[in-house]
Design a protein around this motif. Sequence first.
Motif, short mmCIF file in Angstrom:
data_model
loop_
_atom_site.label_atom_id
_atom_site.label_comp_id
_atom_site.label_asym_id
_atom_site.label_seq_id
_atom_site.Cartn_x
_atom_site.Cartn_y
_atom_site.Cartn_z
N GLU A 162 -7.40 -14.11 -3.02
CA GLU A 162 -7.60 -13.68 -1.54
C GLU A 162 -7.70 -14.81 -0.56
O GLU A 162 -8.33 -15.88 -0.99
CB GLU A 162 -8.89 -12.81 -1.29
N ALA A 195 -5.82 -4.99 5.61
CA ALA A 195 -5.72 -5.59 4.64
C ALA A 195 -5.75 -7.26 4.51
O ALA A 195 -5.82 -7.65 5.62
CB ALA A 195 -3.97 -5.46 3.79
N LEU A 232 -3.94 -7.80 -5.44
CA LEU A 232 -5.14 -8.44 -5.20
C LEU A 232 -5.75 -8.72 -6.51
O LEU A 232 -6.37 -9.72 -6.66
CB LEU A 232 -6.38 -7.30 -4.70
N ALA A 233 -5.65 -7.91 -7.68
CA ALA A 233 -6.17 -8.18 -9.03
C ALA A 233 -5.60 -9.55 -9.39
O ALA A 233 -6.02 -10.33 -10.40
CB ALA A 233 -6.11 -7.17 -9.92
N ARG A 234 -4.47 -9.63 -9.17
CA ARG A 234 -3.34 -10.61 -9.73
C ARG A 234 -3.44 -11.90 -8.98
O ARG A 234 -2.96 -13.02 -9.26
CB ARG A 234 -2.01 -10.29 -10.23
N THR A 259 -1.39 -2.47 -3.93
CA THR A 259 -2.16 -3.04 -3.26
C THR A 259 -3.31 -3.79 -4.27
O THR A 259 -3.70 -4.82 -4.21
CB THR A 259 -2.94 -2.53 -1.85
N ASP A 260 -3.74 -2.64 -5.08
CA ASP A 260 -4.99 -3.29 -5.78
C ASP A 260 -4.22 -4.12 -6.88
O ASP A 260 -5.21 -5.13 -7.30
CB ASP A 260 -5.35 -1.92 -6.57
N ALA A 261 -3.16 -3.69 -7.41
CA ALA A 261 -2.44 -4.64 -8.36
C ALA A 261 -2.23 -5.94 -7.95
O ALA A 261 -2.69 -7.16 -8.67
CB ALA A 261 -1.38 -4.07 -8.78
N ARG A 265 0.94 -1.28 -0.06
CA ARG A 265 0.00 0.03 0.04
C ARG A 265 0.92 1.20 0.06
O ARG A 265 0.58 2.29 -0.50
CB ARG A 265 -0.94 0.00 1.29
#
Length: 397
Positions: free
Chosen positions: A71, A99, A66-68, A62-64, A57
């Motif tokens: 979870e 997170a 999570l997308a790849r 962080t978003d990248a 973050r």
Amino acid sequence: MKTRIGIVGAGFAGLALALVLARRGFAPTVIEKRSEEQLRNEGIFLTLAPNGMNALRGLGLTDAALARGVETRGLVFHNEHGRVLGALDYTRHVQRFAAPSVTIRRGELGAILLEAARAAGIDIRFGTAVDAVTQTSSDVLVTGSDGGSEGFDILVGADGLRSSVRRLVMPDLPTPTYNGLQGSGGIVDVPDVPPTDGRMHMTFGRNAFFGYIKAPAAPVYWFNTFPQTEENRATPLTGEPLARFLAGLHRLDPEVNRRIIAAADPADIRVYPDFDIPNLSHWSAGRVVLIGDAAHAVTPHSGQGASMALEDALVLAAAIAAEATPARAFERFESLRRARVEAAVRLGRQSGTPKKAQGWLSLRLRDLLLPLFVPLGQKAQERLFAYRADQEPLSLP
């Protein structure tokens, strides 16, 4: 004139450090002996804990991740008969630690960091090993395998477990030691294995440890860990012989584990020995400092190796920006990091011990004691998860 900072190693620690330094106004140079293709295809996968995701973050990534990634909502432990021995619940991680935990291919995480570094205009030199490091009172001269030399005000060894920088600059420090465990794993499409609802299913088998996770409409991420003598490690199996060996290790496991191994392409199975690095008496010498696995290798059993490397990057960058001299920056960095990483190392060693259990009595004792130790392990994990390197990197965790 800007401080000249050289970073040896384009792994997670090195690229993250370069990114943070660039955002703080420095112009770092990254030197990497591997090719870019090797970086993007490195290893198998890992799990970033909430503290690692929060370090990302601080890099805006962080978003990248999570997308790849996948979870990860918990861990479920079974014995060889499929009986549940205990579980760790990660479903409240976002609420408690801001997170989630995320399982992601190592090469994907490396690619995320590399793409961000490229976008920041960072100078990254692939295919160049470091052959020599010479220090003077005013700089550090680095000689590369390409024959070129360059001077830096600070040199950071972020080049992993078998760090060339550590060997060249601090030859007095101990070398990594094999700890008797070896691992393998891969990523394979097995359509008839149901999704695991974000939970990593782990089996303490009769002969070896096995784990896997599967998201909907996605491949299975699997790994195993097994005891292996130094002598046998010296002549590793590959291809079909390795696949047969692994199938034999898990022949008494739950059926789903056997199916996953049977589906794996022998050519794609990767094997890696498990090393410990003894506690190093110092992480710096003159204008040179070590970070990540070069300073404190954390075994895979802690689930903290990548997270600690990312934290190191944020803390060291902040220390360099805050202190007037390299020596003071390195001293501050080590004082903030040593106790924390040693706690992660201890957790990894404790988590690895049950995977060495062999024989009927050892297995039965493990089954009796593990349900008692799992809650204690979760508390130890959560103490590590709570730290936020993205908020106040120079405060004590």
